[in-house]
Design an enzyme around this catalytic site. Structure first.
Site, short mmCIF file in Angstrom:
data_model
loop_
_atom_site.label_atom_id
_atom_site.label_comp_id
_atom_site.label_asym_id
_atom_site.label_seq_id
_atom_site.Cartn_x
_atom_site.Cartn_y
_atom_site.Cartn_z
N GLU A 235 34.68 12.58 75.76
CA GLU A 235 35.93 12.28 76.48
C GLU A 235 35.59 11.26 77.57
O GLU A 235 34.71 11.52 78.39
CB GLU A 235 36.42 13.58 77.13
N GLU B 133 44.63 7.19 71.85
CA GLU B 133 43.40 7.19 72.65
C GLU B 133 42.49 6.16 72.03
O GLU B 133 41.81 6.39 71.05
CB GLU B 133 42.82 8.61 72.72
N ARG C 108 50.34 10.08 70.33
CA ARG C 108 49.36 11.17 70.33
C ARG C 108 49.36 11.90 68.99
O ARG C 108 48.29 12.18 68.43
CB ARG C 108 49.67 12.13 71.48
N ARG D 125 36.93 18.68 65.64
CA ARG D 125 35.48 18.72 65.48
C ARG D 125 34.98 20.12 65.13
O ARG D 125 33.83 20.28 64.70
CB ARG D 125 34.80 18.26 66.78
N HIS E 296 43.81 11.69 68.48
CA HIS E 296 45.05 11.37 69.18
C HIS E 296 45.24 9.86 69.01
O HIS E 296 44.39 9.07 69.42
CB HIS E 296 44.99 11.76 70.65
#
Lengths: 315, 358
Positions: free
Chosen positions: A180, A26, A65, A170, A23
């Site tokens: 995360e 992030e 994103r 992944r 994303h």
């Protein structure tokens, strides 16, 4: 004294990848992976290859994103086998490329481990996301990382679910691991969050190195939060959101939500309680990116998994 | 550094801009060693004689969604437009009008739109700005609405911040004082970007008076119940103040502290590529409006090196780590803290009570 029955002999992990920018906004993963691409010596370990990789460069460039569709949902069989064409959404083409470089998904040639770095606006702290309750090697790794991080806590989210498991970047690897860390507003870099993510990766790579070099990891138990349900916001007849996460639930990821506890607050001040029949543990509470996915939070249940001891096979 | 300015603005004269430093700060910078008492003694008799007066306000607008992903303002305005909570916009002397400033960006959930514009030279926001100017302005004219409160959110830890454009905006400074005295859910700050009205480019400058109400921290793209309550309380107090003013309340002279913008500081970057190579230091993150002294940690490079503040005097940073400012190459703004003596304020003409004359 160790019992042979409780120990599994597993192959060494020789090819590991670290994904950032799945994303594009992030920023912890984007930052770390770019650093490691520039300075590979910082991330390399003896005995196995580690490849840092930006998965969605166009989204990273625009600090958004995704461009056409969420890359972290794009690795479906249908997408990966779709005919190559210029009309494909950008992320679907990208998924095919990533599958070619690090997969093919489900094959023997796929990478052994992929860490996919993410941030969330939810107050999840450091969280490791696993897809399987049967992967003893991954479970031993998270156990190792959790102990190494003490006193900082690190929760384990298990997305093993027939419909709620998603086709993440992944997932092309044999052993996918989601990392995360939150809370962090999208598009920003917080120093404390970056540091947490760096520590998690360091300890995870330490584990792989130790395992590859022959260290045995004894049988253990790991507490996980197994995803059971996704909860949407209350909506009006036109589909518009009509309530927010209640102040009593906001920021309380991983904490018990009991039947009758406040869950949502309507814009005109009315509390909507949780009406389930048992205590649950919500997470991904108020993740900005999930408004469009009709998800206010996910419900999990605590479970203790028994993990076999492992050692590297000498083949 | 100036001690004071006198300003003639819109028919009244008053003392502006007394720079006050606490004793501790004054010790650190001996050339600014003024005492508050000395300033008051010198100017108090002049302050007592001055009074700011202006006509009542009837056309008041509260706008949200100027940036489509700053959701607290969007939620409030949408509720008001639906009519459900509109009674909270009504006062005895006026009813505020809600406005969704950038509907297309709001729909997309972005700060600004990226749709292809109708004509290549006119981005959507430019077209919309002209529409708003004709709806609420024209800017600088007698037809412009009396007051615009533009609602914003920030990822920075700024509580409820009022953004003004002049240190002699006495109406808004009294409004600030009212909020600071009554607001319960968030600390209230005031930031002054000194710009002549014609050069200021934000929505709240279209009206005869206006300000932005910036509430944070709130990540873009989501709404938090606590932030919504803070913003709601801020709007309530702003409208209460306007109503009290319209009904003839005399607001006595007061002293307010504001943060006057100095300069923006960028993140540390690679010299050649310009890429970011550091972020706000964890000891500075979330410390908006707390003093930053020369030598204090300011940034942390990704390689672990601390970058310290190299300024010559203490400053007060704000908009620390605002997501939307990365592309503007801004890690934070610095400000100096200024104590402003605000003369008394009363409505001129209009409802109940004779206003003081000019």
């Amino acid at each position: 004294m160790t019992s042979c029955h409780n120990y599994e002999s597993l192959p060494a992990a020789r090819r590991v990848a670290i994904f950032g920018g799945t994303h594009g906004n992030e920023m912890s993963g984007v930052t770390l992976v770019n650093q490691w691409i520039k300075n590979e010596t910082e991330i390399q370990r003896p005995g196995f290859q580690i490849k840092p990789f930006i998965t969605n460069p166009r989204a990273v460039e625009k600090c958004t994103r995704y461009i056409d569709t969420d890359l972290n949902r794009a690795f479906t069989t249908e997408n990966l086998s779709a005919e190559k064409s210029e009309d494909l959404p950008y992320e679907v083409s990208r998924a095919q490329e990533i599958n070619r470089l690090f997969g093919p998904k489900g094959s023997q040639e796929a990478y052994d481990v992929i860490f996919d770095l993410h941030n969330t606006t939810s107050n999840m702290g450091g969280t490791l996301i696993l897809e399987s309750s049967k992967d003893d090697c991954n479970l031993q790794m998270v156990h190792y990382v959790q102990n190494a991080l003490i006193p900082m806590s690190c929760s384990v989210l298990l997305t093993e679910h027939p419909t709620l498991k998603y086709a993440a970047s992944r997932s092309v690897a044999k052993r996918p691991v989601g990392v995360e860390v939150g809370p962090q507003p999208h598009g920003t870099i917080r120093g404390d969050v970056l540091d947490t993510m760096k520590k998690i990766i360091k300890h995870a790579l330490d584990f792989i190195q130790l395992f590859n070099e022959g260290k045995e990891f004894s049988p253990c138990t790991v507490d996980v939060y197994r995803i059971t349900e996704s909860v949407d916001y209350p909506r009006d007849k036109d589909g518009n959101i009509s309530a927010m996460i209640h102040t009593d639930l906001q920021d309380r990821d991983w904490q018990a939500l009991n039947p009758g506890d406040p869950m949502f607050l309507t814009f005109d001040g009315r509390t909507i309680p949780y009406e389930g029949d048992s205590t649950v543990y919500p997470t991904f509470i108020n993740e900005a990116a999930y408004y469009e996915k009709q998800q206010a939070f996910v419900i999990t249940r605590k479970e203790t998994l028994t993990v076999k001891g492992i050692r590297v096979s000498q083949a | 550094m100036r001690l004071y300015n006198t300003v003639e603005l819109r028919g009244y004269t008053a003392i502006t801009d007394t720079v006050h430093l606490s004793e501790r700060e004054a010790e650190r910078h001996s050339e600014h060693n003024y005492s508050k008492l000395r300033v008051r003694e010198r100017y108090s008799s002049q302050m007592d004689r001055s009074m700011a007066c202006s006509p009542p306000l009837s056309r008041v607008v509260v706008s949200g969604g100027t940036h489509g992903n700053e959701l607290a303002g969007v939620c409030l305005v949408k509720e008001w437009l639906r009519g459900d909570s509109a009674p909270c916009l009504e006062r005895s002397s006026f009813t505020a009008q809600p406005l969704l400033a950038n509907p297309r960006a709001t729909e997309q959930g972005v700060q600004n739109t990226t749709l292809a514009p109708p004509s290549p030279s006119d981005p959507y926001e430019l077209v919309r700005a002209r529409e708003l100017d004709s709806l609420l302005g024209p800017k600088g004219s007698d037809e412009a609405v009396d007051f615009i409160c533009d609602l914003h959110n920030t990822t920075a830890n700024m509580g409820a911040s009022l953004i003004l454009y002049s240190l002699s905006d006495y109406f808004c400074l009294h409004m600030l004082h009212h909020l600071q005295t009554h607001m319960q859910l968030a600390p209230v700050y005031c930031v002054v970007f000194e710009e002549p009205p014609s050069a200021a480019y934000s929505l709240d400058t279209i009206g005869k008076r206006g300000l932005a109400l910036e509430v944070g921290p709130l990540p873009h793209g989501l709404v938090r119940a606590d932030v919504l309550s803070q913003m709601s309380e801020g709007v309530k107090l702003i409208l209460d103040f306007i109503d009290l003013f319209n009904r003839g309340t005399l607001f006595p002279p007061c002293q307010v502290e504001v943060y006057r913008k100095l300069e923006g500081l960028d993140f540390p970057r690679e010299l050649q590529s310009g890429e970011l190579n550091g972020t706000v230091h964890p000891e500075r993150q979330d410390r908006d409006f707390r003093v930053l002294n020369p030598g204090d940690p300011l940034f942390l490079r990704f390689d672990g090196e601390t970058v310290r503040f190299k300024g010559e005097r203490p400053v007060y940073p704000f908009f620390i780590n605002e997501a939307a400012y990365y592309e503007k190459k801004l890690a934070l703004w610095t400000a100096e803290r200024v104590s402003v003596s605000v003369p008394a304020l009363r409505v001129r003409g209009g409802l109940g009570g004779a206003g003081g004359g000019d």
